[in-house]
Enzyme design. Structure first.
Site, PDB file in Angstrom:
ATOM      1  N   ARG A   1     -15.460  -5.629 -39.156  1.00 49.65           N
ATOM      2  CA  ARG A   1     -16.547  -5.127 -38.314  1.00 49.65           C
ATOM      3  C   ARG A   1     -17.328  -4.025 -39.027  1.00 49.65           C
ATOM      4  NH1 ARG A   1     -13.407  -3.529 -33.011  1.00 49.65           N
ATOM      5  NH2 ARG A   1     -15.511  -3.072 -32.265  1.00 49.65           N
TER       6      ARG A   1
ATOM      7  N   THR B   1     -10.326  -9.300 -30.550  1.00 49.00           N
ATOM      8  CA  THR B   1     -10.271 -10.308 -31.605  1.00 49.00           C
ATOM      9  C   THR B   1      -9.134 -11.261 -31.269  1.00 49.00           C
ATOM     10  OG1 THR B   1     -11.098  -8.771 -33.291  1.00 49.00           O
ATOM     11  CG2 THR B   1      -9.926 -10.716 -34.066  1.00 49.00           C
TER      12      THR B   1
ATOM     13  N   ILE C   1      -4.399  -6.927 -34.931  1.00 54.19           N
ATOM     14  CA  ILE C   1      -5.807  -7.273 -34.787  1.00 54.19           C
ATOM     15  C   ILE C   1      -6.309  -6.624 -33.501  1.00 54.19           C
ATOM     16  CG2 ILE C   1      -5.664  -9.412 -36.104  1.00 54.19           C
ATOM     17  CD1 ILE C   1      -5.567 -10.984 -33.554  1.00 54.19           C
ATOM     18  N   ASP C   2      -7.611  -6.433 -33.412  1.00 55.34           N
ATOM     19  CA  ASP C   2      -8.192  -5.717 -32.283  1.00 55.34           C
ATOM     20  C   ASP C   2      -7.953  -6.453 -30.968  1.00 55.34           C
ATOM     21  OD1 ASP C   2      -9.190  -3.930 -34.133  1.00 55.34           O
ATOM     22  OD2 ASP C   2     -11.173  -4.872 -34.208  1.00 55.34           O
ATOM     23  N   ARG C   3      -8.040  -5.707 -29.884  1.00 57.29           N
ATOM     24  CA  ARG C   3      -7.882  -6.285 -28.551  1.00 57.29           C
ATOM     25  C   ARG C   3      -8.844  -7.440 -28.330  1.00 57.29           C
ATOM     26  NH1 ARG C   3      -9.643  -2.611 -23.588  1.00 57.29           N
ATOM     27  NH2 ARG C   3     -11.612  -2.952 -24.675  1.00 57.29           N
TER      28      ARG C   3
END
Length: 306
Positions: free
Chosen positions: A238, A141, A137-139
């Site tokens: 996103r 998130t 998962i994104d930084r």
């Protein structure tokens, strides 16, 4: 070496600039090194120099040398462990933590923390830089991430990602009021054609991507949503929500360039993870509550209704 084939879209662009723009995670300096070492050639064989200009429609072959091994060191970083046994570990990742080392983030990552906690008992399938990592998962998130402690568990979980039996649900706040109660975005995603740091819906080049969303609560100008992933492309939620005109609150990449007060990034939390245990085969469903920063956003939005 990994061999790539590129076709120029326009005339007159310097080759080092073109390569840095086109190849993911390649800086202009790295592109110049590739050119200087003769790793970029035209389709008919001659090497390309950094000052050469692109010609529209011309094909170039790029040989990417194997990455230089990098030592990833264990670091004593606190982890919010939601579940752990001899096969898997599930962590509630905070906002701001990168999942694995990459350019600009050599340490302080989830992998560094997992190596400290688990020692050598992590899957090696994804290589030295991503031991145990099944999905990311994104930084910016927060939420649940699962890692495998051995290769058999990793293979089983990866197969579940492919057949969609590993289920992931996210809560998010998007900009705008969604009229329908539920919906699905079925739109292929690929790396952006001109901005290599972004992803985009691309009907010609994209890989299949499906996101199901449900409106949880509507506010003036905003909607609190639940998103269920059928696939797991980079930045999928996103990109998909932005593609239907409802970018996530705080997403300065796919939405407004102005940060939202109190948010370090997009308002997105991986709240639920459901999978078949790789050893027992039993269905496991794990959840983690919304973090305080997300609850604070919802509290602010509630005042818009009063």
């Amino acid at each position: 070496m990994e061999r790539l084939t590129l076709t120029a879209e326009c005339d007159g662009e310097r080759m080092d600039v073109y390569l840095a723009r086109t190849l993911p995670d390649i800086s202009r300096a790295a592109a110049q090194r590739l050119l200087a070492q003769g790793h970029v050639t035209r389709a008919d064989g001659p090497p390309v120099r950094k000052n050469d200009k692109t010609a529209q429609g011309e094909t170039y072959h790029v040989c990417l040398p194997p990455p230089v091994p990098v030592d990833v060191l264990p670091q004593e970083i606190p982890l919010d462990v939601v579940y752990e046994d001899a096969d898997v570990i599930v962590v509630n990742k905070p906002v701001g933590m990168v999942v694995h080392p990459a350019a600009g983030h050599p340490d302080g990552t989830l992998v560094n923390a997992l190596l400290y906690r688990c020692g050598d008992s992590l899957s090696g399938i994804n290589g030295a830089l991503r031991p145990g990592i099944v999905h990311r998962i994104d930084r910016d998130t927060s939420g649940l991430v699962i890692a495998a402690k051995h290769d058999a568990a990793h293979a089983a979980l990866a197969a579940q990602l492919q057949d969609h039996s590993l289920c992931r649900e996210y809560e998010a706040v998007c900009i705008g009021t969604l009229r329908e109660d539920t919906g699905t975005v079925d739109a292929p995603i690929a790396r952006h054609r001109t901005d290599r740091k972004k992803m985009a819906v691309d009907l010609q080049r994209g890989r299949p991507a499906v996101t199901h969303w449900t409106a949880l609560r509507r506010y003036p100008g905003y909607t609190h949503v639940l998103c269920a992933l059928e696939t797991g492309r980079t930045h999928q939620i996103r990109v998909h929500m932005a593609s239907i005109g409802h970018p996530l609150l705080g997403d300065t990449v796919y939405g407004s360039h102005k940060p939202y007060p109190g948010l370090a990034g997009q308002c997105l939390h991986a709240r639920c993870l459901s999978f078949l245990h790789p050893r027992s085969g039993a269905r496991m469903t794990l959840e983690c509550p919304l973090p305080p920063w997300f609850e604070a956003v919802l509290t602010k939005l509630e005042y818009l209704i009063k």
